[in-house]
Structure formats: C-alpha cells, structure tokens
Design a protein around this motif. Structure first.
Motif, PDB file in Angstrom:
ATOM      1  N   ASP A 325       0.793  -1.141   0.046  1.00  0.00           N
ATOM      2  CA  ASP A 325       0.024   0.103  -0.066  1.00  0.00           C
ATOM      3  C   ASP A 325       0.855   1.239  -0.078  1.00  0.00           C
ATOM      4  OD1 ASP A 325      -1.859   2.024   0.075  1.00  0.00           O
ATOM      5  OD2 ASP A 325      -2.751   0.956   1.716  1.00  0.00           O
ATOM      6  N   TYR A 326       1.310   1.616  -1.213  1.00  0.00           N
ATOM      7  CA  TYR A 326       2.506   2.702  -1.327  1.00  0.00           C
ATOM      8  C   TYR A 326       1.856   3.982  -1.157  1.00  0.00           C
ATOM      9  CZ  TYR A 326       5.131  -1.307  -3.103  1.00  0.00           C
ATOM     10  OH  TYR A 326       5.626  -2.651  -3.179  1.00  0.00           O
ATOM     11  N   ASP A 327       0.442   4.183  -1.281  1.00  0.00           N
ATOM     12  CA  ASP A 327      -0.148   5.489  -1.001  1.00  0.00           C
ATOM     13  C   ASP A 327      -0.084   5.796   0.522  1.00  0.00           C
ATOM     14  OD1 ASP A 327      -0.732   5.781  -3.663  1.00  0.00           O
ATOM     15  OD2 ASP A 327      -2.923   5.448  -3.620  1.00  0.00           O
ATOM     16  N   ALA A 328      -0.548   4.773   1.108  1.00  0.00           N
ATOM     17  CA  ALA A 328      -0.452   5.019   2.560  1.00  0.00           C
ATOM     18  C   ALA A 328       0.834   5.123   3.142  1.00  0.00           C
ATOM     19  CB  ALA A 328      -1.050   3.558   3.367  1.00  0.00           C
ATOM     20  N   ARG A 329       1.898   4.505   2.809  1.00  0.00           N
ATOM     21  CA  ARG A 329       3.446   4.798   3.187  1.00  0.00           C
ATOM     22  C   ARG A 329       3.644   6.205   2.669  1.00  0.00           C
ATOM     23  NH1 ARG A 329       7.909   0.721   0.861  1.00  0.00           N
ATOM     24  NH2 ARG A 329       7.571   2.161  -1.024  1.00  0.00           N
ATOM     25  N   ALA A 330       3.259   6.586   1.593  1.00  0.00           N
ATOM     26  CA  ALA A 330       3.735   7.960   1.202  1.00  0.00           C
ATOM     27  C   ALA A 330       3.010   9.042   2.092  1.00  0.00           C
ATOM     28  CB  ALA A 330       3.551   8.244  -0.116  1.00  0.00           C
ATOM     29  N   VAL A 331       1.688   8.775   2.332  1.00  0.00           N
ATOM     30  CA  VAL A 331       1.122   9.785   3.151  1.00  0.00           C
ATOM     31  C   VAL A 331       1.621   9.889   4.534  1.00  0.00           C
ATOM     32  CG1 VAL A 331      -1.318  10.004   4.264  1.00  0.00           C
ATOM     33  CG2 VAL A 331      -1.196   9.514   1.833  1.00  0.00           C
ATOM     34  N   VAL A 332       1.951   8.750   5.260  1.00  0.00           N
ATOM     35  CA  VAL A 332       2.287   8.650   6.505  1.00  0.00           C
ATOM     36  C   VAL A 332       3.599   9.452   6.502  1.00  0.00           C
ATOM     37  CG1 VAL A 332       3.002   7.553   8.634  1.00  0.00           C
ATOM     38  CG2 VAL A 332       1.002   7.033   7.128  1.00  0.00           C
ATOM     39  N   ALA A 333       4.498   9.131   5.346  1.00  0.00           N
ATOM     40  CA  ALA A 333       5.823   9.720   5.354  1.00  0.00           C
ATOM     41  C   ALA A 333       5.829  11.266   5.281  1.00  0.00           C
ATOM     42  CB  ALA A 333       6.615   9.428   4.144  1.00  0.00           C
ATOM     43  N   LYS A 334       4.977  11.798   4.653  1.00  0.00           N
ATOM     44  CA  LYS A 334       4.671  13.169   4.471  1.00  0.00           C
ATOM     45  C   LYS A 334       4.258  13.907   5.471  1.00  0.00           C
ATOM     46  CE  LYS A 334       3.725  17.054   2.367  1.00  0.00           C
ATOM     47  NZ  LYS A 334       4.877  18.215   2.316  1.00  0.00           N
ATOM     48  N   TRP A 335       3.030  13.223   6.079  1.00  0.00           N
ATOM     49  CA  TRP A 335       2.461  13.800   7.117  1.00  0.00           C
ATOM     50  C   TRP A 335       2.573  13.396   8.570  1.00  0.00           C
ATOM     51  CZ3 TRP A 335       0.783  18.138   5.089  1.00  0.00           C
ATOM     52  CH2 TRP A 335       0.122  18.286   3.824  1.00  0.00           C
ATOM     53  N   GLY A 336       3.436  12.280   8.819  1.00  0.00           N
ATOM     54  CA  GLY A 336       3.643  11.676  10.174  1.00  0.00           C
ATOM     55  C   GLY A 336       4.914  10.855  10.278  1.00  0.00           C
ATOM     56  N   LEU A 337       6.014  11.084   9.588  1.00  0.00           N
ATOM     57  CA  LEU A 337       7.074  10.267   9.510  1.00  0.00           C
ATOM     58  C   LEU A 337       7.389   9.788  10.821  1.00  0.00           C
ATOM     59  CD1 LEU A 337       9.297   8.919   7.292  1.00  0.00           C
ATOM     60  CD2 LEU A 337      10.694  11.357   7.850  1.00  0.00           C
ATOM     61  N   GLY A 338       7.762   8.497  10.720  1.00  0.00           N
ATOM     62  CA  GLY A 338       8.006   7.847  12.034  1.00  0.00           C
ATOM     63  C   GLY A 338       6.990   7.646  13.224  1.00  0.00           C
ATOM     64  N   ALA A 339       5.756   7.761  12.711  1.00  0.00           N
ATOM     65  CA  ALA A 339       4.686   6.985  13.428  1.00  0.00           C
ATOM     66  C   ALA A 339       4.616   5.680  13.882  1.00  0.00           C
ATOM     67  CB  ALA A 339       3.302   7.354  12.829  1.00  0.00           C
ATOM     68  N   ASN A 340       4.270   5.360  15.406  1.00  0.00           N
ATOM     69  CA  ASN A 340       4.507   4.212  15.558  1.00  0.00           C
ATOM     70  C   ASN A 340       3.375   3.286  14.793  1.00  0.00           C
ATOM     71  OD1 ASN A 340       6.267   3.551  17.808  1.00  0.00           O
ATOM     72  ND2 ASN A 340       5.254   5.194  18.861  1.00  0.00           N
ATOM     73  N   ILE A 341       3.592   1.900  14.992  1.00  0.00           N
ATOM     74  CA  ILE A 341       2.660   0.901  14.658  1.00  0.00           C
ATOM     75  C   ILE A 341       1.421   1.062  15.402  1.00  0.00           C
ATOM     76  CG2 ILE A 341       4.233  -0.347  13.345  1.00  0.00           C
ATOM     77  CD1 ILE A 341       4.004  -2.504  15.709  1.00  0.00           C
ATOM     78  N   PRO A 342       0.320   0.799  14.911  1.00  0.00           N
ATOM     79  CA  PRO A 342      -1.040   0.790  15.885  1.00  0.00           C
ATOM     80  C   PRO A 342      -0.954  -0.002  16.998  1.00  0.00           C
ATOM     81  CG  PRO A 342      -1.600   0.817  13.719  1.00  0.00           C
ATOM     82  CD  PRO A 342      -0.246   0.548  13.545  1.00  0.00           C
ATOM     83  N   ALA A 343      -0.098  -1.141  17.174  1.00  0.00           N
ATOM     84  CA  ALA A 343      -0.360  -2.029  18.422  1.00  0.00           C
ATOM     85  C   ALA A 343       0.469  -1.270  19.704  1.00  0.00           C
ATOM     86  CB  ALA A 343       0.638  -3.332  18.268  1.00  0.00           C
ATOM     87  N   ASP A 344       1.467  -0.171  19.123  1.00  0.00           N
ATOM     88  CA  ASP A 344       1.997   0.540  20.211  1.00  0.00           C
ATOM     89  C   ASP A 344       1.491   1.853  20.309  1.00  0.00           C
ATOM     90  OD1 ASP A 344       4.073  -1.324  21.143  1.00  0.00           O
ATOM     91  OD2 ASP A 344       4.900  -0.914  19.044  1.00  0.00           O
ATOM     92  N   ALA A 345       0.887   2.236  19.470  1.00  0.00           N
ATOM     93  CA  ALA A 345      -0.010   3.861  19.493  1.00  0.00           C
ATOM     94  C   ALA A 345      -0.642   4.041  18.374  1.00  0.00           C
ATOM     95  CB  ALA A 345       1.202   4.907  19.835  1.00  0.00           C
ATOM     96  N   VAL A 346      -1.956   4.575  18.720  1.00  0.00           N
ATOM     97  CA  VAL A 346      -2.902   5.098  17.799  1.00  0.00           C
ATOM     98  C   VAL A 346      -3.095   6.594  17.930  1.00  0.00           C
ATOM     99  CG1 VAL A 346      -5.335   4.729  17.153  1.00  0.00           C
ATOM    100  CG2 VAL A 346      -3.989   2.834  17.664  1.00  0.00           C
ATOM    101  N   TYR A 347      -2.922   7.244  16.634  1.00  0.00           N
ATOM    102  CA  TYR A 347      -3.190   8.728  16.717  1.00  0.00           C
ATOM    103  C   TYR A 347      -4.490   8.981  15.988  1.00  0.00           C
ATOM    104  CZ  TYR A 347       1.868   7.790  17.107  1.00  0.00           C
ATOM    105  OH  TYR A 347       3.034   7.490  17.382  1.00  0.00           O
ATOM    106  N   TYR A 348      -4.980   9.950  16.634  1.00  0.00           N
ATOM    107  CA  TYR A 348      -6.162  10.894  15.940  1.00  0.00           C
ATOM    108  C   TYR A 348      -6.184  12.213  16.098  1.00  0.00           C
ATOM    109  CZ  TYR A 348      -9.170   6.491  15.487  1.00  0.00           C
ATOM    110  OH  TYR A 348      -9.863   5.269  14.956  1.00  0.00           O
ATOM    111  N   ALA A 349      -6.605  12.917  14.849  1.00  0.00           N
ATOM    112  CA  ALA A 349      -6.390  14.449  15.033  1.00  0.00           C
ATOM    113  C   ALA A 349      -7.630  14.840  14.767  1.00  0.00           C
ATOM    114  CB  ALA A 349      -5.230  14.879  13.958  1.00  0.00           C
TER     115      ALA A 349
END
Length: 492
Positions: A325-349
């Motif tokens: 899922d390269y779209d998702a990977r690029a989105v997170v890199a752009k807007w949240g690079l280094g975010a944890n995996i959901p098992a360790d932390a979930v983020y909502y804005a």
C-alpha cells in the motif's frame, strides 16, 4: 508532521501536472513511481541532515551508531519538529550496519515498573520492522529469552548471518543497511518536577557493536541534547528536486537499499519509465513533475487514506507496516514520518485538515467510557502545529491532558468529559484542556499500547462539540459543582 497546504481550492493531481505530451501510461507510471520512492528519499534526506547537524548539538560524538537521549520535555518554544508530544522523552539514533552488526540493550521488563517505552526500528523505506519495548517484551514475541525475557537485540544488515547466536540475544534482520531508531519513554507524574529517574532510564538504553558486546566492552557513548530545527525541512528538500533529480537519487538509493517489501511489479514500473537501481536515469519529459505537484497530490491521498471516527481522523489503518500500500506509506511519510505501528500507539487528529477550532469558544469531548489502553492516553492542543503555552495553575507547561499525569474524573455514568476552553472551570473535578484564546487550534489524541477496540476503530471517539446549555449538561455540572460558564458569542 509537516504543515498541510492552506488553500485546497488550488489542489491538482500529480497526474494532471505531468506534461501532457507524454504517453498516458508513462504519465501514470511516473506518478505512481514518485509516490513509491518518496518515503525512501525523505528518510535518506532526514538521515543526511542529522549527519550534518549532529556536530552542532552533539559535538565530539559520531553521527552514526550513537543514541541521542532528548533530555527535556518540549515547551511552547520548541520548533525542531511539528506536533511534538509531551507524553514521552525521545531517544533517536541512525544506525549504519554495513561495517558491523549493532546490539541494542534495553532495561529488563521486570525493572521498568509502570513506565511504558518502545524502541521503534524503521528501515530506509519507512517501514517499521521491529518495536522492542513494553508491549513486545511482555506479550509480543520477544519474551522468550529466559526468565527475564529478551532485552538485548542484535541488528544485522540484509544478507548477513550469525554462525552462532549468543545466548540471550534476539536477532533482527534489517531490510536495509540503514536503520532509524526512534525511542519513546513515558513521562510519569513524578518526572514533572524531578527528571532524575527518567534520565537514568534513558541511560539504561544502550547501543554497542557486536564485537564490543562479545568482549564485554562499554556501550557507545550517548549524547543528551535537544535537536535544533533544520534551516530547510527534509520534505522541502525532496519536493524541490526536479523530476530528473528525484528519480536519479531514487535509483542511486535503491542500489544499496533493496525495495521493501520486494515487489517485482513496482520495480518493473520504475524500469518502464527508465529508472533502475544503480543506473543513470535518462532525462525524459514525463519525469519532470512540477515542484508543487507532489505536495498537492499528497493531500489528496490523505483524503483517500484517512480513517474517520466521529469527527476525528487517522492517516491510515496500516501505519508502519504497509506491504504494497504505497499510497498509505507515502501519506504517513509526508504527514507523520516515524509514527508508531497501531499496536504501540494509535493517533487521531481533529478537525479534518486543513480546518481548525476557535480557541475562544467553549467545547467539550465526552467518551462513553475511558479509552481502553494498557499504558495511557493523552490529548494535546496545537496552534499552527506547535505546542500552546498553558496559563498559570494548569499543572503542565503546555495545553495537554494525560491520563497518567493528571487525575481524570469520570461522570456518574462512567463517561469521561473534557472541557476545552481558555479559562479554568471553577469546579474542582473538571477535566480541563486549555485552549489558546482568540487563536485557531487543532487537537491530537494519542493512545499508547491500546486495546484492540481502539486499534480496529470499534471504540468511538468523543465528538468535539460546542458547550451548549442542556438539562444533561446542567446536571453534570451540578454533580461536579461547576457553575455554567457563558458561551462564546458564536454559541449565543
């Protein structure tokens, strides 16, 4: 997280921006390939800037294979990264595994008490391939190293093997020879006035070469410094490259950082447009994306990838482990690079980008039950993506509420209500989250070591609603002894 574009009316897709004289299929493939390579180039630029800046904030230390334990809790003047959290102290390190494997030593889980921690390990494509810490060392598969469980890990570059694995070491095979370690150590209430304990905990997180570990040698010296903001952010550097430059850098990086995951289809698409690992890229018109094409397209991808939960949104369901899922990977890199995996932390804005809330208005958030987490949860207020200074008497330096650092009062029905307003409610049991008077703000909620209900989205976030008069509200305020505060003019 980088700032979103302010004028969405001007957004246009990357595809439409590529010169129209190029064959349609090549225009599509160039757009897809840019999205595919973007995280790799952003990570590499982040590493390069760290190497350049390291002598300025950690003089005398090596930039590679050195841990930097950030010593202070960010305040409202902090500008090194956007949307910083004030729940944990960071440990960061860029690892080069080409010369020799590195051993990461962590405190035994029996010695950590109530303090949550996680050491996230990312390859150069921004995929999280391991997360040693509280969760994984107790239940996630790293707990088989004797009575105390594994707490030392050896990191190998791609293709490397160990003939004999020493007892007590767990092997992590990194998908790329370059690894970014991002550690987070929970700040407890007792740390707010005295940070001796958390600094001692950070110092027990150590890195050393495998040969040094086998010889019983000391850890690599660790730095303890706040990181300054770069003059030009890594994403700006990457996005200002010409198309030819962008794809040339990508081809060079792929020669030493094999695609992760191995994906013949994506590699073939790159080859179709003339981009191959380790080979020169020929200038072609369809590779020349205009400078603002990617930022615009990335925000469009956010709208496609985001997960909405009662007015709050998350970037993606697959943060950290994207597969193809390269779209998702690029989105997170752009807007949240280094975010944890959901098992360790979930983020909502909240609210949805690029909207904001009015800091002078009275709002509330009510959770039907306390958020189900194994560690803790928090909600932080940001003004233009930076922390907001709290008024005197708030209890923290910035506008943030933390389920472990503050006493969270429940309503009589077990629900939890947070009051978002600039002034302190007069009642003693109000869960107050301060907001900047007269300023626009946004919220970010973080759930550390969350239960499955938060991970799969079945736990409903509390909607951010205006504080309007109602019999239910009057009853709740009477219960807590909170007089009604006059709503702002927008609510009258």
């Amino acid at each position: 997280r980088n700032k979103p574009l302010g004028d969405t009316a001007m957004l246009h897709s990357t595809l439409a921006a590529i010169p129209s004289f190029a064959p349609v299929h090549l225009r599509v493939e160039a757009s897809d390939s840019y999205t595919y390579l973007y995280p790799l180039e952003l990570m590499n630029e982040t590493a390069a800037q760290n190497e350049d800046l390291f002598p300025t904030f950690c003089p005398g230390y090596q930039a590679w294979n050195t841990l930097n334990h950030l010593p202070d809790i960010p305040d409202a003047t902090f500008r090194a990264v956007v949307s910083p959290n004030v729940d944990t102290l960071y440990t960061q390190g860029w690892l080069d595994l080409r010369k020799e494997p590195q051993v990461l030593s962590l405190p035994s889980i029996e010695t950590t008490g109530d303090r949550f921690f996680v050491m996230q390990l990312l390859d150069l494509w921004s995929n999280t391939f391991a997360s040693p810490g509280t969760r994984t060392m107790t239940e996630g598969g790293y707990n088989g190293g004797g009575d105390a469980g594994y707490h030392e890990f050896v990191l190998l570059q791609p293709g490397a093997e160990l003939a004999d694995v020493p007892d007590g070491l767990k092997i992590f095979k990194a998908p790329t020879p370059t690894v970014w370690l991002i550690g987070r150590t929970q700040i407890l209430e007792s740390d707010m006035d005295d940070q001796t304990a958390i600094h001692a905990f950070q110092d027990s997180i150590q890195l050393r070469s495998l040969s040094n570990w086998l010889a019983g040698g000391p850890a690599n010296p660790a730095c303890h410094a706040m990181v300054p903001a770069p003059k030009v952010s890594p994403d700006a550097v990457v996005e200002n490259r010409t198309g030819y430059k962008f794809f040339s850098v990508g081809a060079e990086l792929m020669a030493t950082n094999p695609p992760s995951p191995p994906d013949p289809a994506a590699v073939q698409t790159l080859k179709d447009i003339g981009v191959e690992a380790g080979k020169p890229v020929v200038r072609r018109g369809y590779l020349e994306l205009p400078p603002k094409a990617w930022p615009a397209h990335s925000l469009e991808l956010v709208l496609n990838e985001e997960v909405v939960n009662n007015g709050w949104f998350a970037l993606s369901e697959s943060i950290g482990t994207y597969g193809t899922d390269y779209d998702a990977r690029a989105v997170v890199a752009k807007w949240g690079l280094g975010a944890n995996i959901p098992a360790d932390a979930v983020y909502y804005a909240a609210p949805e980008m690029p909207k904001t809330f009015d800091g002078s208005s009275f709002k509330s958030v009510t959770f039907a039950t306390p958020p189900p987490v194994n560690a803790f949860w928090s909600i932080t207020v940001y003004e233009d993506f930076f922390l907001v200074a709290a008024p005197d008497g708030y209890g923290e330096d910035v506008c943030n509420i933390d389920s472990k650092k503050q006493k969270i009062h429940e309503n009589s029905d077990g629900s939890v209500t947070l009051l978002l307003q600039p002034d302190k409610p007069p009642g003693p049991n109000a869960n107050w989250l301060c907001t900047p008077p007269g300023k626009a703000y946004t919220l970010e909620a973080r759930f550390y070591y969350p239960d499955e209900a938060i991970i799969n989205g079945s736990f409903k976030m509390g909607a951010v609603t205006p504080e309007l008069y109602s019999e239910v509200e009057e009853s709740r305020r009477f219960q807590f002894g909170i007089p009604w505060s006059k709503p702002s003019p927008e609510h009258e």
